[in-house]
Design a protein around this motif. Sequence first.
Motif, PDB file in Angstrom:
ATOM      1  N   LEU A  79       0.832  -1.148  -0.027  1.00  0.00           N
ATOM      2  CA  LEU A  79      -0.065  -0.001   0.041  1.00  0.00           C
ATOM      3  C   LEU A  79       0.849   1.177  -0.287  1.00  0.00           C
ATOM      4  CD1 LEU A  79      -2.930  -0.908   2.694  1.00  0.00           C
ATOM      5  CD2 LEU A  79      -2.750  -1.275   0.007  1.00  0.00           C
ATOM      6  N   THR A  80       0.497   2.251  -0.664  1.00  0.00           N
ATOM      7  CA  THR A  80       0.984   3.706  -0.770  1.00  0.00           C
ATOM      8  C   THR A  80      -0.038   4.691  -0.231  1.00  0.00           C
ATOM      9  OG1 THR A  80       0.672   3.936  -2.893  1.00  0.00           O
ATOM     10  CG2 THR A  80       2.626   3.012  -2.351  1.00  0.00           C
ATOM     11  N   GLY A  81       0.451   5.939   0.021  1.00  0.00           N
ATOM     12  CA  GLY A  81      -0.462   6.874   0.510  1.00  0.00           C
ATOM     13  C   GLY A  81      -1.297   7.460  -0.653  1.00  0.00           C
ATOM     14  N   GLU A  82      -0.630   7.422  -2.069  1.00  0.00           N
ATOM     15  CA  GLU A  82      -1.405   7.907  -2.843  1.00  0.00           C
ATOM     16  C   GLU A  82      -2.777   7.170  -3.474  1.00  0.00           C
ATOM     17  OE1 GLU A  82       1.788   7.175  -2.721  1.00  0.00           O
ATOM     18  OE2 GLU A  82       2.111   9.540  -1.978  1.00  0.00           O
ATOM     19  N   LEU A  83      -2.665   5.674  -3.032  1.00  0.00           N
ATOM     20  CA  LEU A  83      -3.805   4.909  -3.477  1.00  0.00           C
ATOM     21  C   LEU A  83      -5.288   5.731  -3.063  1.00  0.00           C
ATOM     22  CD1 LEU A  83      -2.391   1.333  -2.671  1.00  0.00           C
ATOM     23  CD2 LEU A  83      -2.898   2.205  -5.135  1.00  0.00           C
ATOM     24  N   ASN A  84      -6.358   5.182  -3.820  1.00  0.00           N
ATOM     25  CA  ASN A  84      -7.527   5.583  -3.109  1.00  0.00           C
ATOM     26  C   ASN A  84      -8.101   4.321  -2.239  1.00  0.00           C
ATOM     27  OD1 ASN A  84      -8.625   3.598  -5.002  1.00  0.00           O
ATOM     28  ND2 ASN A  84      -9.754   5.223  -6.202  1.00  0.00           N
ATOM     29  N   PRO A  85      -8.899   4.246  -1.323  1.00  0.00           N
ATOM     30  CA  PRO A  85      -9.392   3.429  -0.602  1.00  0.00           C
ATOM     31  C   PRO A  85      -9.957   2.133  -1.298  1.00  0.00           C
ATOM     32  CG  PRO A  85     -10.059   5.573   0.209  1.00  0.00           C
ATOM     33  CD  PRO A  85      -9.671   5.774  -1.028  1.00  0.00           C
ATOM     34  N   ASP A  86     -10.708   2.383  -2.395  1.00  0.00           N
ATOM     35  CA  ASP A  86     -10.838   1.108  -3.168  1.00  0.00           C
ATOM     36  C   ASP A  86      -9.821   0.108  -3.629  1.00  0.00           C
ATOM     37  OD1 ASP A  86     -12.121  -0.473  -4.889  1.00  0.00           O
ATOM     38  OD2 ASP A  86     -13.731   0.799  -5.566  1.00  0.00           O
ATOM     39  N   ALA A  87      -8.803   1.018  -4.247  1.00  0.00           N
ATOM     40  CA  ALA A  87      -7.755   0.383  -4.668  1.00  0.00           C
ATOM     41  C   ALA A  87      -6.875  -0.570  -3.545  1.00  0.00           C
ATOM     42  CB  ALA A  87      -6.629   0.940  -5.523  1.00  0.00           C
ATOM     43  N   ALA A  88      -6.996   0.154  -2.279  1.00  0.00           N
ATOM     44  CA  ALA A  88      -6.311  -0.251  -1.134  1.00  0.00           C
ATOM     45  C   ALA A  88      -6.811  -1.513  -0.703  1.00  0.00           C
ATOM     46  CB  ALA A  88      -6.437   0.736  -0.020  1.00  0.00           C
ATOM     47  N   LEU A  89      -8.191  -1.373  -0.348  1.00  0.00           N
ATOM     48  CA  LEU A  89      -8.924  -2.641  -0.006  1.00  0.00           C
ATOM     49  C   LEU A  89      -8.828  -3.929  -0.911  1.00  0.00           C
ATOM     50  CD1 LEU A  89     -11.012  -3.957   1.514  1.00  0.00           C
ATOM     51  CD2 LEU A  89     -12.961  -3.000   0.371  1.00  0.00           C
ATOM     52  N   ARG A  90      -8.932  -3.853  -2.106  1.00  0.00           N
ATOM     53  CA  ARG A  90      -8.487  -4.864  -3.150  1.00  0.00           C
ATOM     54  C   ARG A  90      -7.164  -5.475  -3.054  1.00  0.00           C
ATOM     55  NH1 ARG A  90     -12.795  -4.484  -6.913  1.00  0.00           N
ATOM     56  NH2 ARG A  90     -13.950  -2.422  -6.685  1.00  0.00           N
ATOM     57  N   ARG A  91      -6.230  -4.637  -2.686  1.00  0.00           N
ATOM     58  CA  ARG A  91      -4.750  -5.124  -2.346  1.00  0.00           C
ATOM     59  C   ARG A  91      -4.706  -6.032  -0.905  1.00  0.00           C
ATOM     60  NH1 ARG A  91      -0.326  -0.838  -4.450  1.00  0.00           N
ATOM     61  NH2 ARG A  91      -1.122  -0.484  -6.648  1.00  0.00           N
ATOM     62  N   ILE A  92      -5.667  -5.256  -0.250  1.00  0.00           N
ATOM     63  CA  ILE A  92      -5.462  -6.224   1.246  1.00  0.00           C
ATOM     64  C   ILE A  92      -6.364  -7.397   1.096  1.00  0.00           C
ATOM     65  CG2 ILE A  92      -6.530  -5.989   3.633  1.00  0.00           C
ATOM     66  CD1 ILE A  92      -5.857  -2.968   3.557  1.00  0.00           C
ATOM     67  N   ILE A  93      -7.343  -7.631   0.395  1.00  0.00           N
ATOM     68  CA  ILE A  93      -8.178  -8.520   0.355  1.00  0.00           C
ATOM     69  C   ILE A  93      -7.342  -9.736  -0.446  1.00  0.00           C
ATOM     70  CG2 ILE A  93     -10.320  -9.665  -0.767  1.00  0.00           C
ATOM     71  CD1 ILE A  93     -11.691  -7.215   0.178  1.00  0.00           C
TER      72      ILE A  93
END
Length: 356
Positions: free
Chosen positions: A76-90
């Motif tokens: 994760l990086t701070g420039e991502l939006n929450p939607d993209a971040a959630l998909r990476r976490i999942i």
Amino acid sequence: MIVTDAWALFWTRGKDALCAEIGLRYGRPGCNGRPEAQKMLVNAAVDAFRTRAGRGLHGHAEVSQLPNPGEGAAPLTGELNPDAALRRIITTCRTDLHRYRAVVLASSQPEGIHQTRVALRRLRAAIGLFRDVVANPELRGIAAEARWLAGECAPARDLHVFLAEVVPDAPDQISRVGARLADKRQSRARSALGGPRFARFDRDLERFIVAPPSAAGETLKDFASRALDAHHAKVRRRGRNLSELKAADLHRLRIAVKKLRYAAAFLLPVFEPTPATAYVDAVESLQNALGIMNDRTVGAKVLADISGAARPSDKARRSCKRLGKHLKDRGRHDRRNLRQAWRAFKKAVPFWRESP
């Protein structure tokens, strides 16, 4: 950081993560050039891993071919939006779930059940964390199925924790009945993890992961600060008047602390290189203190199950009564540990507020 902690980290995140954690705790990242004692922690964890592998944990082909825990998604990086971040976490949660599910299906090693439930809890925690900013109707169903799967694994996990940690010196009569129950509960978990309902759940996960994320929304760093503030404040509210809290109140506090810990773990990379060890350790200690109390509460229910499953020839009823009294007597000691952990948590400075 004791050897068992090192083993747990190596098992869940691999040797590189273990090296990084030792660097955080002792001053510098990595293991090259570290003092001998720190290298011993890494080697002890790796040796423990190999020893358990030799007993069959990774002897099955389906297990040995799986990727390392935590692999499968870009950081994760701070420039991502929450939607993209959630998909990476999942994506990471799904990778871990596949790995430990394979352990459950291939062996009776308790780590499989434990870590399968952790992967499912992390998945649900991630969905809950982003619920207000990621609008996707499939997520509610995914979270519900993850909860069901965790529930099917819970009896096996609870029994193992009871026999291995709550009462590790249980009389032979108790252990004998517990072993019979363990076989049934392990079979229940295998049926859930190997059945068609899991297959549908996994397809839903994959469909969500591969779908393109929304391009709109705030940055992850802006969201992370606000979300962590909210979780931190909720824990502080739940823990007010700690000495007066009843069992139901402590349960709600434990859940709030667990969600805070997962949120901090998910979002920590966004704030690097801000030092976070002191705060994370305080949250972890508080969760552990509450978890021990919860394990004793659950242990009383497990003990009732053992008593109910005992045959007359087991002669276990009297031992069950003695253990029940022992669990109640330990409650006062647990409360003292909880008060100490709570004081340490209140003093800890949230790392995201120190981030530049």
